[in-house]
Design a protein around this motif. Structure first.
Motif, PDB file in Angstrom:
ATOM      1  N   ALA A 162      -3.805  -6.044  -1.997  1.00 25.11           N
ATOM      2  CA  ALA A 162      -3.868  -4.895  -2.901  1.00 25.11           C
ATOM      3  C   ALA A 162      -5.267  -4.311  -3.054  1.00 25.11           C
ATOM      4  CB  ALA A 162      -3.335  -5.293  -4.283  1.00 25.11           C
ATOM      5  N   LEU A 163      -6.311  -5.120  -2.950  1.00 24.83           N
ATOM      6  CA  LEU A 163      -7.650  -4.643  -3.278  1.00 24.83           C
ATOM      7  C   LEU A 163      -8.072  -3.385  -2.515  1.00 24.83           C
ATOM      8  CD1 LEU A 163      -9.789  -7.834  -3.938  1.00 24.83           C
ATOM      9  CD2 LEU A 163      -9.370  -5.925  -5.494  1.00 24.83           C
ATOM     10  N   PRO A 164      -7.870  -3.307  -1.190  1.00 23.73           N
ATOM     11  CA  PRO A 164      -8.252  -2.056  -0.505  1.00 23.73           C
ATOM     12  C   PRO A 164      -7.507  -0.847  -1.050  1.00 23.73           C
ATOM     13  CG  PRO A 164      -7.836  -3.813   1.081  1.00 23.73           C
ATOM     14  CD  PRO A 164      -7.357  -4.307  -0.235  1.00 23.73           C
ATOM     15  N   HIS A 165      -6.245  -1.026  -1.413  1.00 24.60           N
ATOM     16  CA  HIS A 165      -5.455   0.074  -1.963  1.00 24.60           C
ATOM     17  C   HIS A 165      -5.959   0.463  -3.350  1.00 24.60           C
ATOM     18  CE1 HIS A 165      -2.521  -0.065   1.295  1.00 24.60           C
ATOM     19  NE2 HIS A 165      -2.537  -1.376   1.187  1.00 24.60           N
ATOM     20  N   LEU A 166      -6.328  -0.527  -4.158  1.00 27.31           N
ATOM     21  CA  LEU A 166      -6.855  -0.231  -5.487  1.00 27.31           C
ATOM     22  C   LEU A 166      -8.144   0.580  -5.390  1.00 27.31           C
ATOM     23  CD1 LEU A 166      -4.690  -2.247  -6.400  1.00 27.31           C
ATOM     24  CD2 LEU A 166      -6.366  -3.262  -7.946  1.00 27.31           C
ATOM     25  N   HIS A 167      -8.989   0.223  -4.435  1.00 26.60           N
ATOM     26  CA  HIS A 167     -10.233   0.973  -4.255  1.00 26.60           C
ATOM     27  C   HIS A 167      -9.948   2.415  -3.857  1.00 26.60           C
ATOM     28  CE1 HIS A 167     -13.440  -1.970  -4.837  1.00 26.60           C
ATOM     29  NE2 HIS A 167     -12.665  -2.867  -4.247  1.00 26.60           N
ATOM     30  N   ARG A 168      -8.926   2.631  -3.030  1.00 23.18           N
ATOM     31  CA  ARG A 168      -8.591   3.996  -2.625  1.00 23.18           C
ATOM     32  C   ARG A 168      -8.055   4.805  -3.807  1.00 23.18           C
ATOM     33  NH1 ARG A 168      -7.674   1.578   2.552  1.00 23.18           N
ATOM     34  NH2 ARG A 168      -5.560   0.848   2.041  1.00 23.18           N
ATOM     35  N   VAL A 169      -7.284   4.167  -4.688  1.00 26.20           N
ATOM     36  CA  VAL A 169      -6.804   4.871  -5.877  1.00 26.20           C
ATOM     37  C   VAL A 169      -7.985   5.281  -6.754  1.00 26.20           C
ATOM     38  CG1 VAL A 169      -5.470   4.663  -8.008  1.00 26.20           C
ATOM     39  CG2 VAL A 169      -4.561   3.732  -5.886  1.00 26.20           C
ATOM     40  N   VAL A 170      -8.938   4.379  -6.933  1.00 22.91           N
ATOM     41  CA  VAL A 170     -10.112   4.693  -7.748  1.00 22.91           C
ATOM     42  C   VAL A 170     -10.903   5.834  -7.107  1.00 22.91           C
ATOM     43  CG1 VAL A 170     -12.309   3.813  -8.609  1.00 22.91           C
ATOM     44  CG2 VAL A 170     -10.270   2.400  -8.765  1.00 22.91           C
ATOM     45  N   ASP A 171     -11.043   5.809  -5.785  1.00 19.27           N
ATOM     46  CA  ASP A 171     -11.754   6.897  -5.101  1.00 19.27           C
ATOM     47  C   ASP A 171     -11.056   8.237  -5.327  1.00 19.27           C
ATOM     48  OD1 ASP A 171     -13.670   5.188  -4.125  1.00 19.27           O
ATOM     49  OD2 ASP A 171     -12.697   4.913  -2.170  1.00 19.27           O
ATOM     50  N   ALA A 172      -9.723   8.229  -5.356  1.00 21.76           N
ATOM     51  CA  ALA A 172      -8.960   9.474  -5.494  1.00 21.76           C
ATOM     52  C   ALA A 172      -8.873   9.960  -6.932  1.00 21.76           C
ATOM     53  CB  ALA A 172      -7.560   9.281  -4.925  1.00 21.76           C
ATOM     54  N   LEU A 173      -8.670   9.043  -7.869  1.00 20.51           N
ATOM     55  CA  LEU A 173      -8.413   9.432  -9.258  1.00 20.51           C
ATOM     56  C   LEU A 173      -9.604   9.204 -10.185  1.00 20.51           C
ATOM     57  CD1 LEU A 173      -4.810   7.947  -9.680  1.00 20.51           C
ATOM     58  CD2 LEU A 173      -5.470  10.271  -8.981  1.00 20.51           C
ATOM     59  N   ASP A 174     -10.540   8.355  -9.772  1.00 21.71           N
ATOM     60  CA  ASP A 174     -11.700   7.993 -10.589  1.00 21.71           C
ATOM     61  C   ASP A 174     -11.290   7.464 -11.955  1.00 21.71           C
ATOM     62  OD1 ASP A 174     -14.352   7.477 -10.899  1.00 21.71           O
ATOM     63  OD2 ASP A 174     -14.925   9.508 -11.467  1.00 21.71           O
ATOM     64  N   GLU A 175     -10.278   6.601 -11.935  1.00 19.21           N
ATOM     65  CA  GLU A 175      -9.865   5.859 -13.127  1.00 19.21           C
ATOM     66  C   GLU A 175      -9.636   4.406 -12.730  1.00 19.21           C
ATOM     67  OE1 GLU A 175     -10.084   7.035 -15.982  1.00 19.21           O
ATOM     68  OE2 GLU A 175      -9.746   9.204 -15.888  1.00 19.21           O
TER      69      GLU A 175
ATOM     70  N   THR B  23       0.637   4.711  -3.133  1.00 17.48           N
ATOM     71  CA  THR B  23      -0.157   3.491  -2.951  1.00 17.48           C
ATOM     72  C   THR B  23       0.733   2.250  -2.971  1.00 17.48           C
ATOM     73  OG1 THR B  23      -2.044   4.543  -4.022  1.00 17.48           O
ATOM     74  CG2 THR B  23      -2.062   2.142  -3.896  1.00 17.48           C
ATOM     75  N   ALA B  24       1.696   2.217  -3.886  1.00 17.95           N
ATOM     76  CA  ALA B  24       2.607   1.074  -3.957  1.00 17.95           C
ATOM     77  C   ALA B  24       3.400   0.927  -2.663  1.00 17.95           C
ATOM     78  CB  ALA B  24       3.561   1.232  -5.138  1.00 17.95           C
ATOM     79  N   HIS B  25       3.865   2.031  -2.100  1.00 21.65           N
ATOM     80  CA  HIS B  25       4.628   1.968  -0.846  1.00 21.65           C
ATOM     81  C   HIS B  25       3.740   1.483   0.305  1.00 21.65           C
ATOM     82  CE1 HIS B  25       7.873   3.619  -2.980  1.00 21.65           C
ATOM     83  NE2 HIS B  25       7.592   4.910  -2.846  1.00 21.65           N
ATOM     84  N   ALA B  26       2.488   1.925   0.326  1.00 28.06           N
ATOM     85  CA  ALA B  26       1.567   1.467   1.369  1.00 28.06           C
ATOM     86  C   ALA B  26       1.308  -0.032   1.241  1.00 28.06           C
ATOM     87  CB  ALA B  26       0.250   2.244   1.280  1.00 28.06           C
TER      88      ALA B  26
END
Length: 258
Positions: free
Chosen positions: A92-105, A246-249
């Motif tokens: 999950a960690l790489p996906h979490l980082h991508r969410v933060v990059d996209a949403l900045d939350e 992100t969840a599907h990925a």
């Protein structure tokens, strides 16, 4: 809503924080080397070695012949399989980082253990006003976004078992109103996502979606958290869409693992 937003104490003690975080890693993930703990904490190997030595001395950790440190007798074993928690977190960690990059939350991954929800991964955003990392923290499952998603996947009998009255004999106030909870879980199942508006902590809003295994059951909850002053209901669908993608990925990555 039962507690204020969690923030670090005004005079944090770094060594204590490092020891607690190291113990959490051992409890949730099954084991780690000195180098791995040093990397996770962002400290030198010598510092990580001293932290682990103290945990061993106080029976919070044990060291095997393979030089890997594991949770000691003081720590309860997590209800989830440690290998599953470790696999979930790593994937999950790489996906979490991508969410933060996209949403900045700030973004989190949460699993359920009985009537509690445990944050197994957390990536903070870069904004000055932000929700801090909750990694390793435990909350009542029905008061968290991801917890509601995971409860929504239970059968009526399983839900009754989680909140059996005898489990709350010494703390009746902690047992939720099951009729109200069932109605809320019905809405969560219908919507496919959950929103937490200051339910677990004052000043915090979180939106989450489930992460499912190969059999379709929810393994974890993926959520984004933000200060309530920054939450815009008009952005809700966009946030849900980003989390769903992100969840599907993440589910695809997990399905490819042996």
């Amino acid at each position: 809503m039962d507690k204020p937003l969690k923030t670090p104490p005004p005079y944090p003690i770094a060594s204590v924080d490092h020891a607690l975080r190291a113990a959490t890693v051992l409890q949730m993930e099954g084991g780690a080397t000195v180098s791995q703990i040093a990397e996770r904490l962002g400290v030198a190997r010598s510092t990580a070695h001293r932290i682990l030595a103290m945990l061993v001395y106080r029976d919070f950790a044990v060291q095997g012949d393979d030089r890997v440190y594991r949770a000691g007798p003081v720590l309860e074993l997590a209800a989830h399989s440690q290998s599953l928690v470790s696999k979930l977190r790593a994937a999950a960690l790489p996906h979490l980082h991508r969410v933060v990059d996209a949403l900045d939350e700030t973004t989190n991954l949460i699993v359920r253990a009985g009537d509690t929800a445990r944050f197994i991964a957390s990536v903070e955003c870069r904004q000055a006003l932000r929700v801090g990392s909750r990694e390793g923290m435990v909350f009542p499952v029905h008061r968290t976004t991801a917890g509601l998603l995971l409860l929504a996947g239970l059968t009526p009998e399983e839900l009754e078992g989680v909140y059996a009255p005898e489990r709350y004999r010494d703390r009746p106030a902690d047992r939720p109103d099951l009729a109200r909870l069932r109605a809320e879980l019905k809405r969560v199942r219908r919507n496919g996502f959950a929103v937490n508006k200051e339910r677990s902590e004052r000043g915090l809003v979180a939106i989450g979606v489930p992460v499912r295994g190969r059999d379709g059951s929810a393994l974890a909850g993926l959520s984004v958290s933000m200060p309530s002053v920054r939450y815009d209901p008009h952005r809700l669908q966009a946030l849900v869409n980003a989390l769903d993608a992100t969840a599907h990925a993440l589910e695809r990555d997990l399905s490819e693992q042996p």
